[in-house]
Design an enzyme around this catalytic site. Sequence first.
Site, PDB file in Angstrom:
ATOM      1  N   ASP A  16      48.565  34.831  41.885  1.00 47.46           N
ATOM      2  CA  ASP A  16      47.765  35.852  41.033  1.00 47.46           C
ATOM      3  C   ASP A  16      47.219  35.091  39.715  1.00 47.46           C
ATOM      4  O   ASP A  16      47.831  34.457  38.918  1.00 47.46           O
ATOM      5  CB  ASP A  16      48.758  36.819  40.414  1.00 47.46           C
ATOM      6  CG  ASP A  16      48.372  37.904  39.487  1.00 47.46           C
ATOM      7  OD1 ASP A  16      47.466  38.638  40.038  1.00 47.46           O
ATOM      8  OD2 ASP A  16      48.688  37.567  38.242  1.00 47.46           O
ATOM      9  N   GLU A  71      43.778  37.254  45.613  1.00 47.21           N
ATOM     10  CA  GLU A  71      43.306  38.401  45.573  1.00 47.21           C
ATOM     11  C   GLU A  71      41.741  38.263  45.318  1.00 47.21           C
ATOM     12  O   GLU A  71      41.412  37.634  44.638  1.00 47.21           O
ATOM     13  CB  GLU A  71      43.716  39.234  44.100  1.00 47.21           C
ATOM     14  CG  GLU A  71      43.432  40.735  44.195  1.00 47.21           C
ATOM     15  CD  GLU A  71      44.382  41.248  42.990  1.00 47.21           C
ATOM     16  OE1 GLU A  71      44.220  42.502  43.009  1.00 47.21           O
ATOM     17  OE2 GLU A  71      44.850  40.809  42.323  1.00 47.21           O
ATOM     18  N   CYS A 112      56.068  48.007  42.937  1.00 50.13           N
ATOM     19  CA  CYS A 112      57.490  47.434  42.642  1.00 50.13           C
ATOM     20  C   CYS A 112      57.516  46.216  43.950  1.00 50.13           C
ATOM     21  O   CYS A 112      57.445  46.881  44.870  1.00 50.13           O
ATOM     22  CB  CYS A 112      58.574  48.178  42.733  1.00 50.13           C
ATOM     23  SG  CYS A 112      60.169  47.490  42.607  1.00 50.13           S
ATOM     24  N   CYS A 164      60.926  47.530  45.627  1.00 46.83           N
ATOM     25  CA  CYS A 164      61.284  48.887  46.689  1.00 46.83           C
ATOM     26  C   CYS A 164      59.893  49.328  47.316  1.00 46.83           C
ATOM     27  O   CYS A 164      60.231  50.423  47.762  1.00 46.83           O
ATOM     28  CB  CYS A 164      61.893  50.099  45.812  1.00 46.83           C
ATOM     29  SG  CYS A 164      61.010  50.486  44.524  1.00 46.83           S
ATOM     30  N   CYS A 211      63.837  51.736  41.183  1.00 48.11           N
ATOM     31  CA  CYS A 211      65.091  50.881  41.538  1.00 48.11           C
ATOM     32  C   CYS A 211      65.551  50.443  40.181  1.00 48.11           C
ATOM     33  O   CYS A 211      66.468  49.915  40.212  1.00 48.11           O
ATOM     34  CB  CYS A 211      64.738  50.081  42.664  1.00 48.11           C
ATOM     35  SG  CYS A 211      63.564  48.959  42.102  1.00 48.11           S
ATOM     36  N   ASP A 244      52.725  39.496  36.419  1.00 50.40           N
ATOM     37  CA  ASP A 244      51.924  38.928  36.932  1.00 50.40           C
ATOM     38  C   ASP A 244      52.671  38.063  38.303  1.00 50.40           C
ATOM     39  O   ASP A 244      52.267  38.017  39.175  1.00 50.40           O
ATOM     40  CB  ASP A 244      51.615  37.390  36.190  1.00 50.40           C
ATOM     41  CG  ASP A 244      50.480  37.741  34.825  1.00 50.40           C
ATOM     42  OD1 ASP A 244      49.941  38.772  35.084  1.00 50.40           O
ATOM     43  OD2 ASP A 244      50.631  37.032  33.937  1.00 50.40           O
TER      44      ASP A 244
END
Length: 417
Positions: free
Chosen positions: A191, A275, A327, A330, A349, A356
Amino acid sequence: MHLRYCYRIYPTVGQREALARTFGCARVVYNDALEVRKEARKNGLAYPKGTDLQKLVITAAKRTAERAWLASVGVDPLIQSLRDLDTAYRNFFDSVSGKRAGRPVGLPRFKSKRDARQSLRFTRNGFRIRSNGKLNLAKIGDVRVKWSRALPTDPSSVTIVLDPSGRYHASFVVDVEPDHLPEVDAEVGIDLGLATYAVLSTGEVIDNPRFLRKAEKKLKAAQRELSRKAKGSKNRAKARRKVAKAHAKVADTRMDWLHKQTTRLIGENQALYLEDLNVRGLARGRLAKSVHDAGWSTFRRLLEEKAARYGRTIHVVNRAFPSSQLCSDCGHRDGPKPLAVREWACPECGVLHDRDLNAARNILAAGQADRLNAPGGLVRPGVAIPRQARPVERGTRLGDLRPTGVRVAGAGGIPRP
């Protein structure tokens, strides 16, 4: 695969004069050929072929009084300038027809003798490397080269470049076979950012060196000194070179750092996931200077080039993928967050996430799902793929992403088909 090896060269005063003449002759030949083609288009005629242009603007021009000085330089760089013009036209037509991806390419333009960067190319007929390590250029002589490393094979061509700071470089093109590294099990999501240059899915943080920001004081002083010089004076030319040298030092330091970071990442990981950032758009905003200073596009390009050479894999996740909203434990999508939010707790959760690091882990999971690296297995801790993911050409499919607050069951936030 073709690689470039670049070295500093140190021509003598006489060789610099000969290079200046060659730069000028190559530029004139390019402009004359461009003028001929523009006139042909204006009159509705077919574009002259490369061989016809060569006879017209080089062979025949040498016999005229206006262009007789073309005979004082080697013919090889003159011919290569015509090939550069052919390449420029081919890029334009491919861009118009859609064959060339990326930003639109315009028609070739005339070159100016005031351009800060000058270059010319020699093929095998126009140069040779002497046994004493000097570079022999046709009608220029033996030029001293600073060999920082050995060439892996005999070069097919060399480009002589004069940069704005007054430095001369020789860029050799060599053909080498890919040198694949031993395979490793590690894969990493990356990232990219500005507060920290990069956060890896492993938890490693790469600090942002901010080379331009650190050199701004010296750059401002040099630019103020340049602005006070009279236009056209020798002192202004000296001040301009001083500014160019300061910028070149920043660029060289940044490139050296990027090479070291990308080489290390390629060596330690079998696959890397990034990305697809909209760098061009970000560079038009209020963070433009910081975005340019970071050099994200160069970082990605170096990774892709080294991955092809060393047998690694680079995968780019779609820029619309909500890596900062999901997340990583989850799969719950919590919605967009302002940049000031650096940590957040998942309402589903309860796990506390670093923004990051969570994004890097989501990029890793989404990239692995796209590449089918773990069909039927776990691509994120705690989230299983119910069935084999469908292959995609590039990035992550996001057509059915649901609004904020709805739990997503797919890997990396990828919705089920």
